[in-house]
Write a protein that holds these residues in place. Structure first.
Motif, PDB file in Angstrom:
ATOM      1  N   GLU A 162      -5.690   3.784   6.693  1.00  9.06           N
ATOM      2  CA  GLU A 162      -5.370   4.810   7.823  1.00  9.06           C
ATOM      3  C   GLU A 162      -4.013   5.972   7.033  1.00  9.06           C
ATOM      4  O   GLU A 162      -3.441   4.728   6.471  1.00  9.06           O
ATOM      5  N   ALA A 163      -4.496   6.968   6.697  1.00  9.28           N
ATOM      6  CA  ALA A 163      -3.396   7.753   6.158  1.00  9.28           C
ATOM      7  C   ALA A 163      -2.525   8.581   6.703  1.00  9.28           C
ATOM      8  O   ALA A 163      -2.560   9.364   7.411  1.00  9.28           O
ATOM      9  N   SER A 164      -0.884   8.358   5.766  1.00 11.13           N
ATOM     10  CA  SER A 164       0.218   8.938   6.858  1.00 11.13           C
ATOM     11  C   SER A 164       0.452  10.509   6.400  1.00 11.13           C
ATOM     12  O   SER A 164       1.262  10.565   7.183  1.00 11.13           O
ATOM     13  N   ASN A 165       0.158  11.041   5.493  1.00  9.96           N
ATOM     14  CA  ASN A 165       0.139  12.449   5.196  1.00  9.96           C
ATOM     15  C   ASN A 165      -0.903  12.679   4.245  1.00  9.96           C
ATOM     16  O   ASN A 165      -1.839  12.236   3.973  1.00  9.96           O
ATOM     17  N   MET A 166      -0.301  13.916   4.145  1.00 10.46           N
ATOM     18  CA  MET A 166      -1.627  14.549   3.078  1.00 10.46           C
ATOM     19  C   MET A 166      -1.814  14.077   2.059  1.00 10.46           C
ATOM     20  O   MET A 166      -2.514  14.829   1.438  1.00 10.46           O
ATOM     21  N   VAL A 191       0.617  13.061  12.978  1.00  7.94           N
ATOM     22  CA  VAL A 191      -0.209  12.581  13.392  1.00  7.94           C
ATOM     23  C   VAL A 191      -1.858  11.664  11.776  1.00  7.94           C
ATOM     24  O   VAL A 191      -0.320  11.906  11.139  1.00  7.94           O
ATOM     25  N   ILE A 192      -2.512  10.701  11.447  1.00  7.21           N
ATOM     26  CA  ILE A 192      -2.402   9.687  11.188  1.00  7.21           C
ATOM     27  C   ILE A 192      -3.908  10.119  10.578  1.00  7.21           C
ATOM     28  O   ILE A 192      -4.734  10.679  11.662  1.00  7.21           O
ATOM     29  N   TRP A 193      -4.141   9.970   9.323  1.00  8.16           N
ATOM     30  CA  TRP A 193      -5.686  10.275   8.863  1.00  8.16           C
ATOM     31  C   TRP A 193      -6.664   8.881   9.361  1.00  8.16           C
ATOM     32  O   TRP A 193      -6.089   8.673   8.541  1.00  8.16           O
ATOM     33  N   ARG A 194      -7.801   8.483   9.920  1.00  6.29           N
ATOM     34  CA  ARG A 194      -8.180   7.904   9.462  1.00  6.29           C
ATOM     35  C   ARG A 194      -9.504   8.345   7.943  1.00  6.29           C
ATOM     36  O   ARG A 194     -10.044   9.145   8.684  1.00  6.29           O
ATOM     37  N   MET A 195      -9.112   6.830   7.468  1.00  5.78           N
ATOM     38  CA  MET A 195     -10.014   7.460   5.900  1.00  5.78           C
ATOM     39  C   MET A 195     -11.010   6.562   5.818  1.00  5.78           C
ATOM     40  O   MET A 195     -11.115   5.023   6.024  1.00  5.78           O
ATOM     41  N   TRP A 196     -12.845   6.436   4.727  1.00  2.77           N
ATOM     42  CA  TRP A 196     -13.653   5.180   5.032  1.00  2.77           C
ATOM     43  C   TRP A 196     -14.132   5.382   4.134  1.00  2.77           C
ATOM     44  O   TRP A 196     -15.351   6.839   3.146  1.00  2.77           O
ATOM     45  N   ARG A 197     -14.417   4.483   3.330  1.00  3.83           N
ATOM     46  CA  ARG A 197     -15.196   4.409   1.343  1.00  3.83           C
ATOM     47  C   ARG A 197     -16.171   3.679   1.539  1.00  3.83           C
ATOM     48  O   ARG A 197     -16.169   2.622   2.141  1.00  3.83           O
ATOM     49  N   GLY A 198     -16.961   4.024   2.578  1.00  3.18           N
ATOM     50  CA  GLY A 198     -18.277   3.810   2.626  1.00  3.18           C
ATOM     51  C   GLY A 198     -19.591   3.198   1.846  1.00  3.18           C
ATOM     52  O   GLY A 198     -18.434   3.076   0.211  1.00  3.18           O
TER      53      GLY A 198
END
Length: 219
Positions: A162-166, A191-198
């Motif tokens: 989860e990324a917490s800032n831009m 806002v929190i950005w959920r991030m995925w490295r497939g």
């Protein structure tokens, strides 16, 4: 493994690294929208964060994988999530009340939200990446993650965070992550950005962000 181009040696962390690395975690996360939401007063935040990241660091050593640099200026805490991992909710609640006192409800809400939205697909979870604020923007964070990313690629496993800032979001996009559905924390939270490295595929691409079925979590 020595990282070239004047980048630091990356190695597993041990209990002997606790003092410096807890300090790095507390300082790196002290500023930002999540920190302001959790504890508005910066002085109280500093005290609580030191306790919180003391717990996070030792929990990472006991249950996950913790990496640092030769100069102890950065730390990453990973957790293998190869199958759904239940949380002892009552024990965690008691721990957060001891750590955060009056601020515990928001810490509980933050952790419960993150836990409920963890992907079901087997992956490694990057719980924390912290770089000493005086050493940021030098590629240290990327270097710290590179070896673990290579290991995940060899195993055919994805990574999630989860990324917490831009600024952090942009870093992870550069490192091969894609952005999934966002989280908006309640009570005017950020806002929190959920991030995925497939995981790598046979066609040279990566697996896409998985569908997530929120898990119920009751106290």
């Amino acid at each position: 493994m020595t990282i070239t181009n004047n980048r630091p040696l990356v190695r597993p962390a041990t209990t002997a690294d606790a003092g410096p690395l807890i300090g790095v975690l507390a300082e790196a996360f002290h500023e930002g929208p999540v920190a302001d939401w959790l504890i508005p007063d910066p002085d109280e935040r500093r005290t609580v964060y030191h306790r919180y990241f003391t717990d996070a660091f030792h929990h990472g050593l006991a249950h996950g994988q913790v990496h640092t640099t030769s100069d102890q200026t950065a730390v990453a805490i990973w957790y293998p999530r190869l199958e759904p991992t239940p949380t002892d909710v009552h024990e965690r609640l008691g721990t957060l009340e001891r750590i955060a006192g009056a601020y515990a409800p928001k810490f509980v809400l933050l952790e419960a939200t993150f836990d409920a939205l963890q992907p079901d697909e087997p992956h490694h979870y990057l719980a924390y990446l912290a770089v000493d604020p005086t050493r940021q923007n030098r590629g240290i964070g990327a270097a710290l993650l590179a070896e673990h990313h290579r290991r995940l690629d060899d195993l055919g496993l994805p990574a999630y965070l989860e990324a917490s800032n831009m600024r952090n979001r942009r870093l992870y996009l550069r490192l091969g992550y894609t952005a999934g559905p966002t989280i908006v924390l309640p009570t005017e939270g950020p806002v929190i950005w959920r991030m995925w490295r497939g995981a790598p595929t046979s066609t040279g691409s990566r697996t896409s962000f998985p569908h997530t079925r929120p898990r119920r979590r009751s106290l």
